[in-house]
Design a protein around this motif. Structure first.
Motif, PDB file in Angstrom:
ATOM      1  N   VAL A  90      39.466  36.875  42.486  1.00  0.00           N
ATOM      2  CA  VAL A  90      40.791  36.827  41.571  1.00  0.00           C
ATOM      3  C   VAL A  90      41.000  38.157  40.844  1.00  0.00           C
ATOM      4  CG1 VAL A  90      40.931  34.380  41.015  1.00  0.00           C
ATOM      5  CG2 VAL A  90      39.599  35.574  39.432  1.00  0.00           C
ATOM      6  N   GLU A  91      40.026  38.658  40.475  1.00  0.00           N
ATOM      7  CA  GLU A  91      40.464  40.042  39.891  1.00  0.00           C
ATOM      8  C   GLU A  91      40.806  41.236  40.914  1.00  0.00           C
ATOM      9  OE1 GLU A  91      36.916  41.304  37.213  1.00  0.00           O
ATOM     10  OE2 GLU A  91      37.585  39.587  35.883  1.00  0.00           O
ATOM     11  N   GLN A  92      40.132  41.128  42.078  1.00  0.00           N
ATOM     12  CA  GLN A  92      40.706  41.828  43.435  1.00  0.00           C
ATOM     13  C   GLN A  92      42.001  41.464  43.786  1.00  0.00           C
ATOM     14  OE1 GLN A  92      37.794  42.191  46.481  1.00  0.00           O
ATOM     15  NE2 GLN A  92      36.205  43.007  45.101  1.00  0.00           N
ATOM     16  N   MET A  93      42.325  40.072  43.727  1.00  0.00           N
ATOM     17  CA  MET A  93      43.612  39.617  43.923  1.00  0.00           C
ATOM     18  C   MET A  93      44.586  40.153  43.131  1.00  0.00           C
ATOM     19  SD  MET A  93      42.841  35.654  45.034  1.00  0.00           S
ATOM     20  CE  MET A  93      44.396  35.177  45.141  1.00  0.00           C
ATOM     21  N   ILE A  94      44.272  40.300  41.765  1.00  0.00           N
ATOM     22  CA  ILE A  94      45.208  40.981  40.929  1.00  0.00           C
ATOM     23  C   ILE A  94      45.622  42.582  41.143  1.00  0.00           C
ATOM     24  CG2 ILE A  94      45.297  41.985  38.593  1.00  0.00           C
ATOM     25  CD1 ILE A  94      46.050  39.004  38.437  1.00  0.00           C
ATOM     26  N   GLY A  95      44.420  43.263  41.648  1.00  0.00           N
ATOM     27  CA  GLY A  95      44.739  44.489  41.993  1.00  0.00           C
ATOM     28  C   GLY A  95      45.550  44.707  43.112  1.00  0.00           C
ATOM     29  N   GLY A  96      45.480  43.827  44.013  1.00  0.00           N
ATOM     30  CA  GLY A  96      45.951  43.863  45.399  1.00  0.00           C
ATOM     31  C   GLY A  96      47.382  43.833  45.274  1.00  0.00           C
ATOM     32  N   VAL A  97      47.916  42.377  44.370  1.00  0.00           N
ATOM     33  CA  VAL A  97      49.241  41.798  44.222  1.00  0.00           C
ATOM     34  C   VAL A  97      49.888  43.078  43.497  1.00  0.00           C
ATOM     35  CG1 VAL A  97      49.080  40.410  42.354  1.00  0.00           C
ATOM     36  CG2 VAL A  97      50.795  40.184  44.095  1.00  0.00           C
ATOM     37  N   LEU A  98      49.385  43.609  42.514  1.00  0.00           N
ATOM     38  CA  LEU A  98      49.945  44.699  41.655  1.00  0.00           C
ATOM     39  C   LEU A  98      50.389  45.903  42.483  1.00  0.00           C
ATOM     40  CD1 LEU A  98      47.939  44.311  38.396  1.00  0.00           C
ATOM     41  CD2 LEU A  98      50.418  43.959  38.300  1.00  0.00           C
ATOM     42  N   ALA A  99      49.737  46.216  43.382  1.00  0.00           N
ATOM     43  CA  ALA A  99      49.766  47.414  44.151  1.00  0.00           C
ATOM     44  C   ALA A  99      50.632  47.094  45.382  1.00  0.00           C
ATOM     45  CB  ALA A  99      48.357  47.820  44.921  1.00  0.00           C
ATOM     46  N   LEU A 100      50.668  45.980  45.879  1.00  0.00           N
ATOM     47  CA  LEU A 100      51.727  45.502  46.725  1.00  0.00           C
ATOM     48  C   LEU A 100      53.217  45.504  46.240  1.00  0.00           C
ATOM     49  CD1 LEU A 100      52.111  44.398  49.888  1.00  0.00           C
ATOM     50  CD2 LEU A 100      51.624  42.148  48.856  1.00  0.00           C
ATOM     51  N   ALA A 103      54.477  45.779  40.484  1.00  0.00           N
ATOM     52  CA  ALA A 103      54.934  44.940  39.169  1.00  0.00           C
ATOM     53  C   ALA A 103      54.265  45.582  38.034  1.00  0.00           C
ATOM     54  CB  ALA A 103      54.793  43.437  39.343  1.00  0.00           C
ATOM     55  N   ASP A 104      54.655  45.007  36.835  1.00  0.00           N
ATOM     56  CA  ASP A 104      54.086  45.380  35.747  1.00  0.00           C
ATOM     57  C   ASP A 104      52.867  44.333  35.284  1.00  0.00           C
ATOM     58  OD1 ASP A 104      55.937  47.536  34.940  1.00  0.00           O
ATOM     59  OD2 ASP A 104      57.310  45.742  35.286  1.00  0.00           O
ATOM     60  N   ILE A 105      52.823  43.127  35.540  1.00  0.00           N
ATOM     61  CA  ILE A 105      52.062  42.013  35.201  1.00  0.00           C
ATOM     62  C   ILE A 105      51.680  41.177  36.240  1.00  0.00           C
ATOM     63  CG2 ILE A 105      53.601  40.869  34.230  1.00  0.00           C
ATOM     64  CD1 ILE A 105      51.756  39.984  31.914  1.00  0.00           C
ATOM     65  N   ALA A 106      50.706  40.443  36.396  1.00  0.00           N
ATOM     66  CA  ALA A 106      50.375  39.604  37.776  1.00  0.00           C
ATOM     67  C   ALA A 106      49.316  38.632  37.156  1.00  0.00           C
ATOM     68  CB  ALA A 106      49.750  40.475  38.722  1.00  0.00           C
ATOM     69  N   VAL A 107      49.368  37.431  38.079  1.00  0.00           N
ATOM     70  CA  VAL A 107      48.340  36.355  37.890  1.00  0.00           C
ATOM     71  C   VAL A 107      47.921  36.068  39.253  1.00  0.00           C
ATOM     72  CG1 VAL A 107      50.107  34.550  37.824  1.00  0.00           C
ATOM     73  CG2 VAL A 107      47.871  34.167  36.750  1.00  0.00           C
ATOM     74  N   ALA A 108      46.447  35.732  39.298  1.00  0.00           N
ATOM     75  CA  ALA A 108      46.018  35.398  40.615  1.00  0.00           C
ATOM     76  C   ALA A 108      45.233  34.022  40.374  1.00  0.00           C
ATOM     77  CB  ALA A 108      44.965  36.564  41.213  1.00  0.00           C
ATOM     78  N   VAL A 109      45.380  33.016  41.195  1.00  0.00           N
ATOM     79  CA  VAL A 109      44.662  31.732  41.314  1.00  0.00           C
ATOM     80  C   VAL A 109      43.985  31.482  42.459  1.00  0.00           C
ATOM     81  CG1 VAL A 109      44.892  29.301  40.466  1.00  0.00           C
ATOM     82  CG2 VAL A 109      46.434  31.242  39.774  1.00  0.00           C
ATOM     83  N   SER A 110      42.774  31.098  42.233  1.00  0.00           N
ATOM     84  CA  SER A 110      41.867  30.450  43.361  1.00  0.00           C
ATOM     85  C   SER A 110      40.950  29.375  42.876  1.00  0.00           C
ATOM     86  CB  SER A 110      41.052  31.724  44.009  1.00  0.00           C
ATOM     87  OG  SER A 110      40.402  31.175  45.280  1.00  0.00           O
ATOM     88  N   GLY A 111      40.698  28.374  43.555  1.00  0.00           N
ATOM     89  CA  GLY A 111      40.195  27.231  43.125  1.00  0.00           C
ATOM     90  C   GLY A 111      40.006  26.285  44.343  1.00  0.00           C
ATOM     91  N   ILE A 112      39.303  25.111  43.685  1.00  0.00           N
ATOM     92  CA  ILE A 112      38.915  24.006  44.632  1.00  0.00           C
ATOM     93  C   ILE A 112      39.733  22.822  44.368  1.00  0.00           C
ATOM     94  CG2 ILE A 112      37.252  22.509  45.810  1.00  0.00           C
ATOM     95  CD1 ILE A 112      35.387  24.839  44.886  1.00  0.00           C
ATOM     96  N   ALA A 113      41.116  22.559  44.603  1.00  0.00           N
ATOM     97  CA  ALA A 113      41.788  21.428  44.238  1.00  0.00           C
ATOM     98  C   ALA A 113      41.354  20.032  44.789  1.00  0.00           C
ATOM     99  CB  ALA A 113      43.232  21.796  44.615  1.00  0.00           C
ATOM    100  N   GLY A 114      40.545  19.998  45.697  1.00  0.00           N
ATOM    101  CA  GLY A 114      40.130  18.806  46.258  1.00  0.00           C
ATOM    102  C   GLY A 114      41.005  17.886  47.271  1.00  0.00           C
ATOM    103  N   PRO A 115      40.492  16.852  47.684  1.00  0.00           N
ATOM    104  CA  PRO A 115      39.658  15.974  47.128  1.00  0.00           C
ATOM    105  C   PRO A 115      38.141  16.553  47.673  1.00  0.00           C
ATOM    106  CG  PRO A 115      40.659  14.794  48.838  1.00  0.00           C
ATOM    107  CD  PRO A 115      41.382  16.113  48.498  1.00  0.00           C
ATOM    108  N   SER A 116      37.956  17.423  48.636  1.00  0.00           N
ATOM    109  CA  SER A 116      36.780  17.652  49.060  1.00  0.00           C
ATOM    110  C   SER A 116      36.763  19.409  48.940  1.00  0.00           C
ATOM    111  CB  SER A 116      36.659  17.238  50.740  1.00  0.00           C
ATOM    112  OG  SER A 116      37.676  18.062  51.370  1.00  0.00           O
ATOM    113  N   GLY A 117      35.616  19.711  49.227  1.00  0.00           N
ATOM    114  CA  GLY A 117      35.317  21.192  49.339  1.00  0.00           C
ATOM    115  C   GLY A 117      34.417  21.632  48.274  1.00  0.00           C
ATOM    116  N   GLY A 118      34.162  20.837  47.167  1.00  0.00           N
ATOM    117  CA  GLY A 118      33.261  21.017  46.118  1.00  0.00           C
ATOM    118  C   GLY A 118      31.743  21.184  46.531  1.00  0.00           C
TER     119      GLY A 118
END
Length: 168
Positions: A90-100, A103-118
């Motif tokens: 997610v920290e690399q995603m921040i750098g990538g989206v800010l460069a792309l 923007a001045d500020i950004a958020v990045a999200v990655s997770g396991i929403a389910g119901p499987s994959g955990g």
């Protein structure tokens, strides 16, 4: 997630997005998003606010690792060593989206929403969120949400927006 709970979370996201827009507009700043498990939910909450074109720059949904690598320049080694649901990603995603997005500020999200994959190390509901400024400041946090897929996604959206406001 009950309909009542879902409605409450959606209202929270709209209120947070409104407050975010007011703060960004006052600073003349623009925000960008890089999302995986939320599938564009943060960007959708932001753009649900009339006038958001004044302060929303870009949204990238990088669900597949290939998209994280190509669009956001997340390192292949990081994905293979840490996994897509990790602080490093997610920290690399921040750098990538800010460069792309430039923007001045950004958020990045990655997770396991389910119901499987955990896994035992990263059970369903594990979500990493990072927030960053173009100046190079980045913060990240691991969350463990409960509930079904919709609940995990909506909680992630709300926490992503809260973190943006806190960073401002």
């Amino acid at each position: 997630m009950s309909i009542e709970s879902q409605s409450t979370q959606q209202l929270s996201a709209l209120l947070l997005s409104t407050a975010l827009g007011e703060k960004l507009l006052a600073r003349g700043w623009r925000v960008a998003t890089a999302e995986s498990c939320t599938g564009g939910g943060v960007a959708a909450a932001i753009t649900a606010i009339a006038g958001s074109s004044e302060w929303f720059e870009y949204g990238v949904v990088s669900y597949a690792n290939r998209a994280k690598e190509k669009l956001l320049h997340v390192k292949t080694e990081t994905l293979s060593q840490e996994g897509a649901v990790s602080q490093a990603v997610v920290e690399q995603m921040i750098g990538g989206v800010l460069a792309l997005a430039d923007a001045d500020i950004a958020v990045a999200v990655s997770g396991i929403a389910g119901p499987s994959g955990g896994t035992p190390e990263k059970p369903v509901g594990t979500v990493w969120i990072a927030w960053g400024l173009a100046s190079g400041i980045t913060h990240s946090k691991r969350f463990q949400f409960s509930g079904n897929r919709a609940a995990v996604q909506q909680e992630s959206v709300v926490e992503a927006l809260k973190g943006l406001l806190n960073l401002l």
